[in-house]
Design an enzyme around this catalytic site. Structure first.
Site, PDB file in Angstrom:
ATOM      1  N   HIS A 108       0.796  -1.024   0.039  1.00  0.00           N
ATOM      2  CA  HIS A 108       0.009  -0.030  -0.227  1.00  0.00           C
ATOM      3  C   HIS A 108       1.053   1.392   0.125  1.00  0.00           C
ATOM      4  CE1 HIS A 108      -3.989  -1.796   0.811  1.00  0.00           C
ATOM      5  NE2 HIS A 108      -3.377  -2.960   1.004  1.00  0.00           N
ATOM      6  N   ASP A 151       3.573   9.481  -1.514  1.00  0.00           N
ATOM      7  CA  ASP A 151       2.586   8.772  -1.068  1.00  0.00           C
ATOM      8  C   ASP A 151       2.223   7.715  -1.917  1.00  0.00           C
ATOM      9  OD1 ASP A 151       0.519   8.235   0.931  1.00  0.00           O
ATOM     10  OD2 ASP A 151      -0.119  10.380   0.762  1.00  0.00           O
TER      11      ASP A 151
END
Length: 467
Positions: free
Chosen positions: A160, A368
């Site tokens: 993730h 991110d």
């Protein structure tokens, strides 16, 4: 239909309204297959109480058609596996912050030991035709531990967070072992194509991997399938939140309170990867370079508490307090506060109204994996008068959301210019950009993400015995 077994650091009841994003993503697949969700309970056992077997007993309960299985960790396991290695080594390195990584052999050993524990406990619950889906950086070596214990199931892994470039990954003393562990999986998924590229370059340069197909790499006598599977949001669920009482009340309140001003919004965890100081500097430059925004634009910055027992986060909080205070002191008026800085959690049910009332969203992380705030902001907008998204090119979401205003968050002057462009953008351009963004967010939603990954996993050849 094979049963789905999900493994992650923490579990969540998929039927509860407060369930996290991963629970929402996996709820349908788990319920359809009578699946299992396995992970840490979030609780710590007493290191001195009973034997090792007692401390690691499984706690099992059901939620509808889903089995939730959890185990406790000891304080030492938590401090080495979770705090020390997962969040003290892997998190900073994967976000390009080698200066914050704490390379300690005790942490690495604790990380291996807990992954071995997870594998041992999980094996007792598996059925022959189960399909396993392992999630995130806490559990990179889990498949290798399962294979060593004789597990021949099909196993997929999804990262993730970002995959860093080869030379940054190579700074981890155990980097070769970590990357070799990924070849015990049948499919490894990443958030963005850039992450796939970084991983491919790493194994080609460090492990002499060879490409044996467009999405296949061979090394360590195994062939691994890799791919980008960008995670989405549950658009329908978010639309329901927007229509609910709390969402409507928040929108009306913000609209009335800021009827004379334009709202800029940031919603983040207080984390050094989010680029919060750089964002505040950019807002200051907006007020300096474009003085028409004084007494006109207000930035609401929500920074939810995160890992506040870690020194780097404490330093970041003090820096944010100082930067926001300086702007309010230098530019504020009796009836206008340039920055409203909120260091606490804001209820998720209120966010759609806050998003909808904002003219500009600032999603400007330094790095991110994806960043779902960007997609939530798009989903919450009024199509007839939408707000504009200013998005870091270093967020995974930037590969999908190309109609946003993409910025380099390190370039605070360039970010200020992009914010100004968003504030003065004509309505027809905002509508055109939003229409394209919203169509993509709806199409590539959370259900599309989970179905795409599980379909690819089901179609892979199993790692064991590949040629």
């Amino acid at each position: 239909m094979s049963r789905l077994v999900v493994v992650s650091n923490r579990t969540s009841d998929p039927r509860k309204s407060a369930a996290g994003g991963l629970a929402v993503a996996l709820r349908e697949s788990l319920e359809q297959t009578g699946g299992v969700w396995f992970g840490w309970s979030g609780k710590l056992s007493d290191d001195t109480e009973g034997g090792a077997a007692d401390r690691h007993g499984l706690e099992i309960h059901t939620s509808g058609n889903v089995t939730l299985a959890t185990l406790d960790l000891t304080r030492d396991e938590h401090d080495t596996y979770y705090v020390g290695y997962s969040n003290g080594v892997l998190w900073p390195v994967c976000h390009y912050r080698l200066d914050l990584a704490k390379f300690d052999t005790r942490f690495a050993e604790g990380y291996r030991r807990v992954n071995r524990l997870f594998a041992r406990k999980l094996l007792t619950m598996l059925k022959p035709d189960d399909i396993l889906w392992v999630h995130d950086y806490h559990l990179i070596p889990l498949a290798a531990e399962l294979r060593a214990a004789g597990c021949n199931h099909r196993i997929g892994f999804f990262l993730h967070i970002p995959m860093p470039p080869p030379l940054i990954m190579a700074a981890i003393p155990e980097h070769e072992w970590l990357m070799r562990s990924l070849f015990a999986y049948d499919l490894v998924g990443f958030q963005a194509q850039s992450d796939v590229t970084h991983f491919s370059h790493y194994v080609e340069s460090e492990a002499r991997a060879v490409r044996v197909g467009p999405n296949h790499l061979r090394a360590f006598n195994r062939t691994l399938q890799v791919g980008a599977f960008p995670i989405g949001i549950d658009v329908e669920e978010f639309a329901r939140l927007a229509r609910a009482k709390e969402g409507r009340e928040m929108f009306a309140r913000m609209r009335d309170e800021y009827s004379r001003r334009r709202l800029l919004l940031g919603v983040d965890r207080l984390d050094y990867s989010k680029g919060l100081p750089q964002r505040i500097h950019a807002f200051r430059q907006l007020l300096e370079r474009y003085p028409e925004n004084r007494d006109s634009a207000t930035l609401i910055q929500i920074a939810s508490p995160s890992r506040e027992d870690v020194g780097a986060y404490d330093d970041l909080r003090r820096e944010m307090d100082s930067l926001c205070g300086e702007i309010n002191g230098d530019f504020g008026e009796l009836d206008w506060m340039p920055v409203r800085y909120i260091h606490r959690n804001v209820a998720r049910k209120r966010l759609p109204g806050l998003y909808r009332a904002s003219r500009v969203a600032l999603v400007t992380p330094l790095r991110d994996g994806m960043n779902l705030v960007a997609k939530e902001f798009i989903a919450a907008q009024d199509p007839a008068d939408p707000g504009m998204l200013v998005l870091s090119r270093f967020a995974g979401a930037a590969e999908q959301l190309t109609e946003a205003l993409l910025v380099n968050p390190y370039d605070t002057q360039g970010t200020a210019d992009a914010i100004q462009r968003a504030l003065v953008m004509p309505l027809d351009e905002r509508i055109n950009r939003h229409t394209a963004l919203a169509d993509r967010v709806r199409k590539e939603n959370v259900r599309w993400w989970s179905e795409s990954f599980l379909k690819a996993l089901a179609e892979t050849e199993m790692a064991s015995g590949k040629t």
